[in-house]
Design a protein around this motif. Structure first.
Motif, PDB file in Angstrom:
ATOM      1  N   ALA A 193     -18.346  16.354   9.331  1.00  0.00           N
ATOM      2  CA  ALA A 193     -19.212  15.147  10.228  1.00  0.00           C
ATOM      3  C   ALA A 193     -18.330  14.112   9.391  1.00  0.00           C
ATOM      4  O   ALA A 193     -18.696  12.934  10.685  1.00  0.00           O
ATOM      5  N   SER A 194     -17.375  13.989   8.151  1.00  0.00           N
ATOM      6  CA  SER A 194     -16.358  12.817   7.926  1.00  0.00           C
ATOM      7  C   SER A 194     -15.372  12.765   7.454  1.00  0.00           C
ATOM      8  O   SER A 194     -15.148  13.726   6.957  1.00  0.00           O
ATOM      9  N   ALA A 195     -14.737  11.883   7.075  1.00  0.00           N
ATOM     10  CA  ALA A 195     -13.796  12.200   6.344  1.00  0.00           C
ATOM     11  C   ALA A 195     -13.032  10.226   5.616  1.00  0.00           C
ATOM     12  O   ALA A 195     -13.554   9.783   6.009  1.00  0.00           O
ATOM     13  N   ILE A 196     -12.114  11.125   4.420  1.00  0.00           N
ATOM     14  CA  ILE A 196     -11.862  10.052   4.168  1.00  0.00           C
ATOM     15  C   ILE A 196     -10.527   9.728   3.892  1.00  0.00           C
ATOM     16  O   ILE A 196      -9.618  10.350   3.679  1.00  0.00           O
ATOM     17  N   ALA A 197     -10.259   7.962   3.797  1.00  0.00           N
ATOM     18  CA  ALA A 197      -8.752   7.817   3.038  1.00  0.00           C
ATOM     19  C   ALA A 197      -8.732   7.280   1.637  1.00  0.00           C
ATOM     20  O   ALA A 197      -9.561   7.210   1.435  1.00  0.00           O
ATOM     21  N   TYR A 198      -7.565   7.200   1.752  1.00  0.00           N
ATOM     22  CA  TYR A 198      -7.514   6.757   0.156  1.00  0.00           C
ATOM     23  C   TYR A 198      -5.912   6.446   0.215  1.00  0.00           C
ATOM     24  O   TYR A 198      -4.601   6.434   0.723  1.00  0.00           O
ATOM     25  N   PHE A 199      -5.942   5.423  -0.667  1.00  0.00           N
ATOM     26  CA  PHE A 199      -4.429   3.905  -0.930  1.00  0.00           C
ATOM     27  C   PHE A 199      -4.075   3.900  -2.076  1.00  0.00           C
ATOM     28  O   PHE A 199      -5.531   3.389  -3.152  1.00  0.00           O
ATOM     29  N   GLU A 200      -3.291   4.153  -2.609  1.00  0.00           N
ATOM     30  CA  GLU A 200      -3.304   3.127  -3.850  1.00  0.00           C
ATOM     31  C   GLU A 200      -3.214   1.497  -3.518  1.00  0.00           C
ATOM     32  O   GLU A 200      -1.422   1.419  -2.347  1.00  0.00           O
ATOM     33  N   ILE A 201      -3.454   0.663  -4.098  1.00  0.00           N
ATOM     34  CA  ILE A 201      -3.269  -0.600  -3.095  1.00  0.00           C
ATOM     35  C   ILE A 201      -2.285  -1.575  -5.168  1.00  0.00           C
ATOM     36  O   ILE A 201      -2.571  -1.616  -5.520  1.00  0.00           O
ATOM     37  N   ARG A 202      -0.784  -2.080  -4.265  1.00  0.00           N
ATOM     38  CA  ARG A 202      -0.459  -2.252  -5.355  1.00  0.00           C
ATOM     39  C   ARG A 202      -0.550  -3.878  -5.334  1.00  0.00           C
ATOM     40  O   ARG A 202      -0.078  -4.790  -4.383  1.00  0.00           O
ATOM     41  N   ASN A 203      -0.655  -4.675  -6.515  1.00  0.00           N
ATOM     42  CA  ASN A 203      -0.280  -6.914  -5.802  1.00  0.00           C
ATOM     43  C   ASN A 203       1.227  -6.491  -7.057  1.00  0.00           C
ATOM     44  O   ASN A 203       0.228  -6.898  -8.536  1.00  0.00           O
ATOM     45  N   GLY A 204       1.713  -7.005  -6.600  1.00  0.00           N
ATOM     46  CA  GLY A 204       2.724  -7.677  -7.461  1.00  0.00           C
ATOM     47  C   GLY A 204       3.236  -9.418  -7.517  1.00  0.00           C
ATOM     48  O   GLY A 204       4.149  -9.471  -7.636  1.00  0.00           O
ATOM     49  N   GLY A 205       2.261  -9.735  -6.759  1.00  0.00           N
ATOM     50  CA  GLY A 205       2.032 -11.038  -7.375  1.00  0.00           C
ATOM     51  C   GLY A 205       1.409 -11.841  -8.182  1.00  0.00           C
ATOM     52  O   GLY A 205       0.806 -10.996  -9.134  1.00  0.00           O
TER      53      GLY A 205
ATOM     54  N   VAL B 190      -4.653  -0.800  -7.673  1.00  0.00           N
ATOM     55  CA  VAL B 190      -6.350   0.061  -7.408  1.00  0.00           C
ATOM     56  C   VAL B 190      -6.068   1.351  -7.071  1.00  0.00           C
ATOM     57  O   VAL B 190      -5.078   1.517  -5.870  1.00  0.00           O
ATOM     58  N   ARG B 191      -6.233   1.854  -7.104  1.00  0.00           N
ATOM     59  CA  ARG B 191      -5.603   3.510  -7.065  1.00  0.00           C
ATOM     60  C   ARG B 191      -7.070   3.797  -6.189  1.00  0.00           C
ATOM     61  O   ARG B 191      -7.871   4.427  -7.313  1.00  0.00           O
ATOM     62  N   MET B 192      -6.948   4.898  -5.322  1.00  0.00           N
ATOM     63  CA  MET B 192      -8.746   5.422  -4.401  1.00  0.00           C
ATOM     64  C   MET B 192      -8.087   6.837  -4.669  1.00  0.00           C
ATOM     65  O   MET B 192      -7.336   7.234  -4.314  1.00  0.00           O
ATOM     66  N   ALA B 193      -9.457   7.109  -5.178  1.00  0.00           N
ATOM     67  CA  ALA B 193      -9.158   9.392  -5.386  1.00  0.00           C
ATOM     68  C   ALA B 193     -10.857   9.599  -4.883  1.00  0.00           C
ATOM     69  O   ALA B 193     -11.865   8.877  -4.969  1.00  0.00           O
ATOM     70  N   PRO B 194     -10.703  10.593  -5.224  1.00  0.00           N
ATOM     71  CA  PRO B 194     -11.916  12.035  -4.803  1.00  0.00           C
ATOM     72  C   PRO B 194     -12.263  11.484  -6.299  1.00  0.00           C
ATOM     73  O   PRO B 194     -12.089  11.369  -7.061  1.00  0.00           O
TER      74      PRO B 194
ATOM     75  N   VAL C  50       1.380  -1.747  -0.251  1.00  0.00           N
ATOM     76  CA  VAL C  50       0.051  -0.170  -0.168  1.00  0.00           C
ATOM     77  C   VAL C  50       1.049   1.382   0.080  1.00  0.00           C
ATOM     78  O   VAL C  50       2.074   1.510   0.632  1.00  0.00           O
ATOM     79  N   VAL C  51       0.669   2.533  -0.924  1.00  0.00           N
ATOM     80  CA  VAL C  51       1.391   3.245  -0.857  1.00  0.00           C
ATOM     81  C   VAL C  51       0.412   4.276  -1.547  1.00  0.00           C
ATOM     82  O   VAL C  51      -0.481   4.634  -0.983  1.00  0.00           O
ATOM     83  N   ASP C  52       1.062   6.059  -1.128  1.00  0.00           N
ATOM     84  CA  ASP C  52       0.112   7.264  -1.363  1.00  0.00           C
ATOM     85  C   ASP C  52      -0.859   6.914  -0.945  1.00  0.00           C
ATOM     86  O   ASP C  52      -2.042   7.415  -1.019  1.00  0.00           O
ATOM     87  N   ALA C  53      -1.030   7.018   0.719  1.00  0.00           N
ATOM     88  CA  ALA C  53      -1.878   6.674   1.686  1.00  0.00           C
ATOM     89  C   ALA C  53      -2.249   8.517   2.573  1.00  0.00           C
ATOM     90  O   ALA C  53      -1.186   8.751   2.656  1.00  0.00           O
ATOM     91  N   ARG C  54      -2.746   8.454   2.341  1.00  0.00           N
ATOM     92  CA  ARG C  54      -3.309   9.786   2.888  1.00  0.00           C
ATOM     93  C   ARG C  54      -5.427   9.529   3.874  1.00  0.00           C
ATOM     94  O   ARG C  54      -5.686   9.282   3.044  1.00  0.00           O
ATOM     95  N   LEU C  55      -5.074  10.814   4.696  1.00  0.00           N
ATOM     96  CA  LEU C  55      -6.376  10.563   5.292  1.00  0.00           C
ATOM     97  C   LEU C  55      -7.300  12.350   4.992  1.00  0.00           C
ATOM     98  O   LEU C  55      -6.434  12.956   5.919  1.00  0.00           O
TER      99      LEU C  55
END
Length: 162
Positions: free
Chosen positions: A63-75, A116-120, A51-56
């Motif tokens: 009233a809420s917050a959002i976390a985004y992550f980039e998930i990489r699968n090298g397998g 998988v890249r999570m983003a706004p 998991v890279v590029d994590a940010r909250l």
């Protein structure tokens, strides 16, 4: 009948109970191994999740917050993100957004060799009723995968998305 023949014949008349328990245990273990091998989980190369590029993103007073992550699968095998949580952030759920809609996502497939890249405006992890989170703070987050299990990531808090 000779003495040896009588002894052999007597051995066939003994109860089979002491032999049946270990035999049943072996048969059960063999059946479980066959099911495990047929499921595709045995013998294949495992996924390698990072998991890279994590940010909250926690705007002040929101009233809420959002976390985004980039998930990489090298397998060589795919995996599935099942849920995400943080002991420090509160109740979290994976969701997707689009024009005029927000929907809960039950799982996210991470393909072999892919990402998988999570983003706004797309995938993210929404934190409902978060505690006060100051920009610059770091929150530990756990992403839970079907095969890789828990992957922990230190997630910096920011005031706005990039």
């Amino acid at each position: 009948m000779t003495w040896n023949t009588r002894r052999i014949a007597a051995s066939f008349r003994r109860p089979a109970g002491p032999v049946l328990a270990p035999l049943a245990a072996c048969a059960g273990a063999l059946a479980l191994l066959v099911v495990y091998a047929e499921s595709g989980a045995a013998g294949g190369a495992p996924p390698r999740i990072s998991v890279v590029d994590a940010r909250l993103v926690a705007p002040p007073g929101a009233a809420s917050a959002i976390a985004y992550f980039e998930i990489r699968n090298g397998g060589a095998a795919g995996d599935t993100l099942l849920h995400a949580d943080s002991p420090a952030a509160g109740i979290s759920m994976i969701r997707t957004t689009g024009p005029g809609r927000t929907e809960r996502v039950r799982s996210v497939r991470v393909p072999a060799g892919g990402r998988v890249r999570m983003a706004p405006g797309g995938l993210g992890v929404v934190i409902l009723d978060p505690p006060a989170l100051a920009p610059g703070a770091v929150v530990d987050y756990n992403l839970w995968f079907r095969y890789a299990g828990r992957v922990s990531v230190r997630t910096p808090v920011v005031a706005s998305p990039r």
